[in-house]
Design a protein around this motif. Structure first.
Motif, PDB file in Angstrom:
ATOM      1  N   LEU A  90      11.832 -32.182  99.913  1.00 38.18           N
ATOM      2  CA  LEU A  90      11.319 -31.804 101.224  1.00 38.18           C
ATOM      3  C   LEU A  90       9.882 -31.300 101.172  1.00 38.18           C
ATOM      4  O   LEU A  90       9.523 -30.507 100.294  1.00 38.18           O
ATOM      5  CB  LEU A  90      12.204 -30.699 101.822  1.00 38.18           C
ATOM      6  CG  LEU A  90      13.638 -31.111 102.136  1.00 38.18           C
ATOM      7  CD1 LEU A  90      14.553 -29.902 102.073  1.00 38.18           C
ATOM      8  CD2 LEU A  90      13.713 -31.781 103.499  1.00 38.18           C
ATOM      9  N   GLU A  91       9.080 -31.743 102.137  1.00 38.38           N
ATOM     10  CA  GLU A  91       7.739 -31.197 102.356  1.00 38.38           C
ATOM     11  C   GLU A  91       7.860 -29.954 103.221  1.00 38.38           C
ATOM     12  O   GLU A  91       8.563 -29.952 104.237  1.00 38.38           O
ATOM     13  CB  GLU A  91       6.859 -32.217 103.063  1.00 38.38           C
ATOM     14  CG  GLU A  91       5.487 -31.666 103.444  1.00 38.38           C
ATOM     15  CD  GLU A  91       4.776 -32.550 104.452  1.00 38.38           C
ATOM     16  OE1 GLU A  91       3.548 -32.660 104.365  1.00 38.38           O
ATOM     17  OE2 GLU A  91       5.460 -33.122 105.334  1.00 38.38           O
ATOM     18  N   HIS A  96       5.890 -26.011 110.900  1.00 36.98           N
ATOM     19  CA  HIS A  96       6.381 -27.367 111.088  1.00 36.98           C
ATOM     20  C   HIS A  96       7.786 -27.462 110.482  1.00 36.98           C
ATOM     21  O   HIS A  96       8.107 -26.757 109.520  1.00 36.98           O
ATOM     22  CB  HIS A  96       5.473 -28.402 110.412  1.00 36.98           C
ATOM     23  CG  HIS A  96       4.138 -28.531 111.056  1.00 36.98           C
ATOM     24  ND1 HIS A  96       3.121 -27.602 110.856  1.00 36.98           N
ATOM     25  CD2 HIS A  96       3.635 -29.465 111.899  1.00 36.98           C
ATOM     26  CE1 HIS A  96       2.058 -27.970 111.543  1.00 36.98           C
ATOM     27  NE2 HIS A  96       2.334 -29.092 112.183  1.00 36.98           N
ATOM     28  N   ALA A  97       8.599 -28.329 111.036  1.00 35.97           N
ATOM     29  CA  ALA A  97       9.924 -28.533 110.464  1.00 35.97           C
ATOM     30  C   ALA A  97       9.811 -29.169 109.080  1.00 35.97           C
ATOM     31  O   ALA A  97       8.920 -29.997 108.847  1.00 35.97           O
ATOM     32  CB  ALA A  97      10.751 -29.433 111.379  1.00 35.97           C
ATOM     33  N   PRO A  98      10.678 -28.805 108.136  1.00 36.43           N
ATOM     34  CA  PRO A  98      10.676 -29.480 106.830  1.00 36.43           C
ATOM     35  C   PRO A  98      10.848 -30.989 107.005  1.00 36.43           C
ATOM     36  O   PRO A  98      11.559 -31.443 107.897  1.00 36.43           O
ATOM     37  CB  PRO A  98      11.881 -28.867 106.112  1.00 36.43           C
ATOM     38  CG  PRO A  98      12.059 -27.539 106.767  1.00 36.43           C
ATOM     39  CD  PRO A  98      11.696 -27.742 108.204  1.00 36.43           C
ATOM     40  N   ARG A  99      10.178 -31.741 106.148  1.00 36.18           N
ATOM     41  CA  ARG A  99      10.213 -33.207 106.255  1.00 36.18           C
ATOM     42  C   ARG A  99      10.776 -33.796 104.972  1.00 36.18           C
ATOM     43  O   ARG A  99      10.331 -33.455 103.869  1.00 36.18           O
ATOM     44  CB  ARG A  99       8.802 -33.752 106.508  1.00 36.18           C
ATOM     45  CG  ARG A  99       8.736 -35.270 106.646  1.00 36.18           C
ATOM     46  CD  ARG A  99       7.351 -35.693 107.154  1.00 36.18           C
ATOM     47  NE  ARG A  99       6.311 -35.431 106.185  1.00 36.18           N
ATOM     48  CZ  ARG A  99       5.759 -36.359 105.386  1.00 36.18           C
ATOM     49  NH1 ARG A  99       6.177 -37.613 105.443  1.00 36.18           N
ATOM     50  NH2 ARG A  99       4.796 -36.044 104.552  1.00 36.18           N
ATOM     51  N   LEU A 135      18.608 -27.401 102.593  1.00 33.13           N
ATOM     52  CA  LEU A 135      18.869 -28.501 103.512  1.00 33.13           C
ATOM     53  C   LEU A 135      19.507 -29.708 102.838  1.00 33.13           C
ATOM     54  O   LEU A 135      20.266 -30.440 103.467  1.00 33.13           O
ATOM     55  CB  LEU A 135      17.570 -28.930 104.202  1.00 33.13           C
ATOM     56  CG  LEU A 135      16.906 -27.861 105.063  1.00 33.13           C
ATOM     57  CD1 LEU A 135      15.636 -28.424 105.707  1.00 33.13           C
ATOM     58  CD2 LEU A 135      17.858 -27.362 106.134  1.00 33.13           C
ATOM     59  N   GLY A 136      19.201 -29.943 101.569  1.00 32.63           N
ATOM     60  CA  GLY A 136      19.717 -31.141 100.927  1.00 32.63           C
ATOM     61  C   GLY A 136      20.125 -30.949  99.489  1.00 32.63           C
ATOM     62  O   GLY A 136      20.855 -31.766  98.929  1.00 32.63           O
ATOM     63  N   ASP A 137      19.681 -29.867  98.879  1.00 33.25           N
ATOM     64  CA  ASP A 137      19.954 -29.627  97.471  1.00 33.25           C
ATOM     65  C   ASP A 137      21.250 -28.825  97.325  1.00 33.25           C
ATOM     66  O   ASP A 137      21.513 -27.913  98.109  1.00 33.25           O
ATOM     67  CB  ASP A 137      18.795 -28.837  96.857  1.00 33.25           C
ATOM     68  CG  ASP A 137      18.968 -28.607  95.376  1.00 33.25           C
ATOM     69  OD1 ASP A 137      19.114 -29.595  94.647  1.00 33.25           O
ATOM     70  OD2 ASP A 137      18.954 -27.441  94.958  1.00 33.25           O
ATOM     71  N   VAL A 138      22.057 -29.174  96.342  1.00 37.92           N
ATOM     72  CA  VAL A 138      23.239 -28.394  96.005  1.00 37.92           C
ATOM     73  C   VAL A 138      22.964 -27.724  94.665  1.00 37.92           C
ATOM     74  O   VAL A 138      22.733 -28.397  93.662  1.00 37.92           O
ATOM     75  CB  VAL A 138      24.497 -29.277  95.935  1.00 37.92           C
ATOM     76  CG1 VAL A 138      25.693 -28.477  95.432  1.00 37.92           C
ATOM     77  CG2 VAL A 138      24.805 -29.862  97.312  1.00 37.92           C
TER      78      VAL A 138
END
Length: 261
Positions: A90-91, A96-99, A135-138
Motif C-alpha cells: 500500500l501507498e 489521502h486514502a491508502p492505495r 488492510l491487506g497484510d496478515v
C-alpha cells in the motif's frame, strides 16, 4: 541441525567510494530494526532526519507495519511525505486514502493458513496487536522465534501455497512473495524519481526486495544482516558497522559528508 553458514557478508559501508553516493537524493528505509533502537524512535533519529531534509534529501519509510501506523510516520517525521506499508502492498500519503500497489489480498485465506499452521504444525502464532489497522497484510508476533523455527513454518506455509516472511518483530503471511522494492519502484516511476538516485536500507528478510540488484543506486543492510546472510535471496551492496538506528545514522553521515565538506 541448521545448515552451515557459508555466504560471506557484504563489504562494510565504510569502504564505499564517495562517488557511489554522489547522485543519491532519496533514502528508502525499513522502520523496525533500522530506524528504531529497542523498538523505539528516538531523538537521534529525528535529528538525523532533520539534517537530511535540510540538505535536500527525501526519506521514504518502507515498512511491514500496517497502513494506519505508516500514516503517522508520513505525517510527522521530518523529510517524509509518503511511504509504503504492509511490505509493499500500500501507498500511504497523509490526507489521502491508502492505495493498493498490487492485487488486493485475500485476508480470509491467509488467516485460514495461519490457523492451519497453529493446528497442524504447533506454530502458536498470535495475531499482531495492530491487526485492526492492517488492510491487506496478515501478521503475527515473532515472539522470539529463531531462524530454524521460522524456516520450518515457512516450508509448512509454502505447502499451502502461501509465502511466509519475517522481520525482527513480526511474521507475515502473503499470497505472493512480499517485495518492498517493487512497490517502491512503482511509486518512484509515478513521481518521476530516478531509482538510481535512491539508496535503500534494511535489516531483515522482509527487506529482501530492497536489496535486489540493479534496482537502486545502492543497497545497504544494517549490521543485523551479517548473522542472516543465508536468509536473503540477494545481499545488499554494503553493510553498516552498527545495528539498528546507529546503522542508519552511519549511512546518514556518509550522505551528509559532501554537503559538510
Amino acid at each position: 541441525m541448521a545448515s552451515p553458514r557459508t555466504r560471506l557478508p557484504p563489504a562494510p559501508l565504510a569502504t564505499l567510494p564517495p562517488e557511489r553516493l554522489s547522485k543519491v537524493r532519496v533514502i528508502a528505509s525499513d522502520v523496525d530494526g533500522t530506524l528504531t533502537r529497542s523498538g523505539k524512535l528516538g531523538p537521534e533519529l529525528i535529528t538525523g532526519l532533520t539534517r537530511l531534509s535540510a540538505a535536500g534529501f527525501t526519506i521514504i519509510p518502507i515498512s511491514g507495519r500496517p497502513a494506519g501506523e505508516v500514516l503517522g510516520l508520513c505525517r510527522y517525521l521530518p523529510g517524509v511525505t509518503f511511504g509504503v506499508a504492509e511490505n509493499g502492498l500500500l501507498e500511504i500519503v497523509p490526507d489521502h486514502a491508502p492505495r493498493w500497489l498490487g492485487e488486493v489480498t485475500d485476508v480470509a485465506r491467509l488467516r485460514a493458513v495461519g490457523e492451519h499452521l497453529n493446528r497442524e504444525h504447533a506454530a502458536k502464532l498470535r495475531v499482531t496487536g495492530d491487526a485492526f489497522c492492517r488492510l491487506g497484510d496478515v501478521a503475527y508476533e515473532r515472539d522470539g522465534r529463531d531462524v530454524d523455527e521460522l524456516s520450518r513454518l515457512r516450508a509448512a506455509a509454502e505447502a499451502e501455497g502461501v509465502f511466509l516472511i519475517w522481520s525482527n518483530v513480526h511474521v507475515h503471511l502473503a499470497e505472493r512473495p512480499p517485495d518492498k522494492g517493487a512497490g517502491l519502484l512503482r511509486l518512484l516511476g509515478e513521481r518521476g524519481i530516478d531509482p538510481k538516485t535512491v539508496v535503500t536500507i534494511g535489516d531483515a528478510p522482509n527487506d529482501a526486495g530492497l536489496f535486489t540488484p540493479d534496482r537502486f543506486a545502492l543497497t545497504v543492510g544494517t549490521a543485523d544482516v551479517v548473522a542472516q546472510v543465508e536468509d536473503f535471496p540477494h545481499l545488499p551492496d554494503r553493510v553498516t558497522a552498527a545495528r539498528e538506528v546507529e546503522g542508519f545514522l552511519e549511512l546518514c553521515e556518509r550522505l551528509l559528508a559532501p554537503a559538510q565538506g
